[in-house]
Design a protein around this motif. Structure first.
Motif, PDB file in Angstrom:
ATOM      1  N   ASN A  83      32.872  46.274  36.758  1.00  0.00           N
ATOM      2  CA  ASN A  83      32.404  46.540  38.095  1.00  0.00           C
ATOM      3  C   ASN A  83      33.381  47.203  38.936  1.00  0.00           C
ATOM      4  O   ASN A  83      34.089  46.701  39.716  1.00  0.00           O
ATOM      5  N   TYR A  84      33.295  48.429  38.650  1.00  0.00           N
ATOM      6  CA  TYR A  84      34.182  49.324  39.331  1.00  0.00           C
ATOM      7  C   TYR A  84      33.084  50.124  40.450  1.00  0.00           C
ATOM      8  O   TYR A  84      31.987  50.320  40.184  1.00  0.00           O
ATOM      9  N   ARG A  85      33.601  50.267  41.433  1.00  0.00           N
ATOM     10  CA  ARG A  85      33.096  51.108  42.771  1.00  0.00           C
ATOM     11  C   ARG A  85      33.848  52.288  43.161  1.00  0.00           C
ATOM     12  O   ARG A  85      35.045  52.104  43.556  1.00  0.00           O
ATOM     13  N   ILE A 119      38.997  50.989  53.098  1.00  0.00           N
ATOM     14  CA  ILE A 119      39.060  50.493  51.569  1.00  0.00           C
ATOM     15  C   ILE A 119      39.201  49.152  51.576  1.00  0.00           C
ATOM     16  O   ILE A 119      38.901  48.131  51.100  1.00  0.00           O
ATOM     17  N   GLY A 120      40.386  48.608  52.653  1.00  0.00           N
ATOM     18  CA  GLY A 120      40.629  47.335  52.567  1.00  0.00           C
ATOM     19  C   GLY A 120      39.367  46.473  53.076  1.00  0.00           C
ATOM     20  O   GLY A 120      38.992  45.234  52.688  1.00  0.00           O
ATOM     21  N   ALA A 125      34.755  42.751  51.604  1.00  0.00           N
ATOM     22  CA  ALA A 125      33.453  42.528  51.626  1.00  0.00           C
ATOM     23  C   ALA A 125      32.878  42.220  50.207  1.00  0.00           C
ATOM     24  O   ALA A 125      31.910  41.617  50.108  1.00  0.00           O
ATOM     25  N   ASN A 126      33.533  42.780  49.317  1.00  0.00           N
ATOM     26  CA  ASN A 126      32.961  42.801  47.940  1.00  0.00           C
ATOM     27  C   ASN A 126      34.108  42.558  47.168  1.00  0.00           C
ATOM     28  O   ASN A 126      34.620  43.500  46.144  1.00  0.00           O
ATOM     29  N   PRO A 127      34.745  41.244  47.070  1.00  0.00           N
ATOM     30  CA  PRO A 127      35.907  40.903  46.301  1.00  0.00           C
ATOM     31  C   PRO A 127      35.544  40.776  44.696  1.00  0.00           C
ATOM     32  O   PRO A 127      36.680  40.954  43.980  1.00  0.00           O
ATOM     33  N   GLU A 128      34.462  41.051  44.230  1.00  0.00           N
ATOM     34  CA  GLU A 128      34.278  41.090  42.882  1.00  0.00           C
ATOM     35  C   GLU A 128      34.542  42.388  42.249  1.00  0.00           C
ATOM     36  O   GLU A 128      34.758  42.776  41.055  1.00  0.00           O
ATOM     37  N   ALA A 129      34.614  43.285  43.029  1.00  0.00           N
ATOM     38  CA  ALA A 129      34.572  44.799  42.688  1.00  0.00           C
ATOM     39  C   ALA A 129      35.945  45.456  42.683  1.00  0.00           C
ATOM     40  O   ALA A 129      36.807  44.769  43.504  1.00  0.00           O
ATOM     41  N   THR A 130      36.408  46.381  41.792  1.00  0.00           N
ATOM     42  CA  THR A 130      37.461  47.285  41.866  1.00  0.00           C
ATOM     43  C   THR A 130      37.299  48.531  42.236  1.00  0.00           C
ATOM     44  O   THR A 130      36.268  49.232  41.666  1.00  0.00           O
TER      45      THR A 130
END
Length: 305
Positions: A83-85, A119-120, A125-130
């Motif tokens: 789960n990379y963004r 970025i923060g 908003a999407n805590p599951e993503a890195t």
């Protein structure tokens, strides 16, 4: 003479430029390639990250050109399957994306500027993503070292630096009645590595003392203004995490049995050039010293002759 000429021709085959394939005469690579975890600091300004691209090979005196590209989200999904963004392009900037090396140039620096605000907010908003920035080198005519061609920046966290006193417990200090001056050193600083030159402003805070008395049922008083002194502005240089605030205490006019409290610090921290956001957390925003003044007790007994 014919033999000598033949020998010279044969030796030319063994010259370095003939032994090494053309693609290895100049090779480009990133010095700190691979996966790099990066912590950003939310200070109200852009965070910067610098890396260098080097030119090597059997003949690094040759000119060379290379471009810095970024893998797409689809490429990252296919390469890593986690789960990379990829950080959106408007969240950062790069001072250059094309590097042209002259004959005498062996390396070139590249600086990334990243918006901690954007970025923060995306990470929240999407805590599951890195969130990542997958950079790689590409060149139409020159060789790139495949093992050192990529820089995969992974955002580990976005932190707001915390400033304050290193010890917020009440500091009891006892002095003999009539003492002249005493020096006290109070530690303060950051809870992170200091990459800035921070200007620290100190002030006495009567409101905090009133709040403290109300909360704890105490009747502490402020020391009179003439009984203490300190520099209002102190600098915390880059590279220095903690330092001391020097305070001078005077016993002039303080009566025996006097129990006073000197409280200070609603410390305003700023960069030398512009305002900066800080938080108060693990380090304290107030410091209290309790000053007790006592008259020495003389023991009764025969006088010495």
């Amino acid at each position: 003479m014919a033999v000598l000429l033949l020998t010279a021709c044969d030796e030319s085959k063994y010259e370095l430029e003939n032994l090494v394939p053309d693609e290895y005469h100049k090779v480009l690579y990133i010095n700190n390639s691979g996966m790099q975890d990066l912590t950003l600091y939310n200070t109200g300004e852009l965070n910067t990250y610098a890396f260098s691209v080097y030119k090597g090979g059997s003949d690094p005196s040759l000119t060379a050109s290379v471009e810095i590209a970024i893998h797409s989200q689809e490429e990252v999904d296919a390469l890593y399957g986690v789960n990379y963004r990829v950080i959106p392009s408007d969240f950062y900037s790069m001072d250059t994306r094309r590097l042209d090396f002259a004959s005498d140039e062996r390396s070139k620096a590249v600086t990334l500027s990243l918006s901690t605000d954007l970025i923060g907010a995306a990470m929240e908003a999407n805590p599951e993503a890195t969130y990542v920035l997958p950079l790689y080198l590409t060149s139409e005519k020159d060789s790139v070292n495949a093992d050192k061609s990529e820089l995969f920046i992974r955002i580990a966290d976005v932190l707001t630096p915390t400033v304050g006193f290193t010890n917020t417990d009440i500091q009891p200090l006892s002095y003999t009645y009539g003492f002249d001056t005493q020096s006290v050193e109070i530690g303060f600083g950051l809870d992170t590595d200091n990459n800035w030159e921070v200007e620290c402003r100190f002030a006495v805070d009567p409101e905090y003392l009133s709040s403290y008395n109300g909360k704890h049922g105490t009747a502490y008083r402020l020391l009179p203004e003439g009984n203490y002194s300190f520099e209002e502005i102190n600098l915390l240089p880059a590279g220095t995490t903690t330092t001391d605030l020097a305070v001078s205490l005077s016993g002039s006019g303080l009566a025996p049995g006097c129990l006073s409290v000197w409280t200070m610090f609603r410390c305003l921290m700023s960069l030398r050039t512009q305002s900066i956001r800080w938080s108060f957390g693990s380090l304290g925003s107030n410091w209290i010293v309790r000053v007790g003044v006592y008259k020495p007790i003389r023991k009764s007994g025969p006088e010495r002759v």
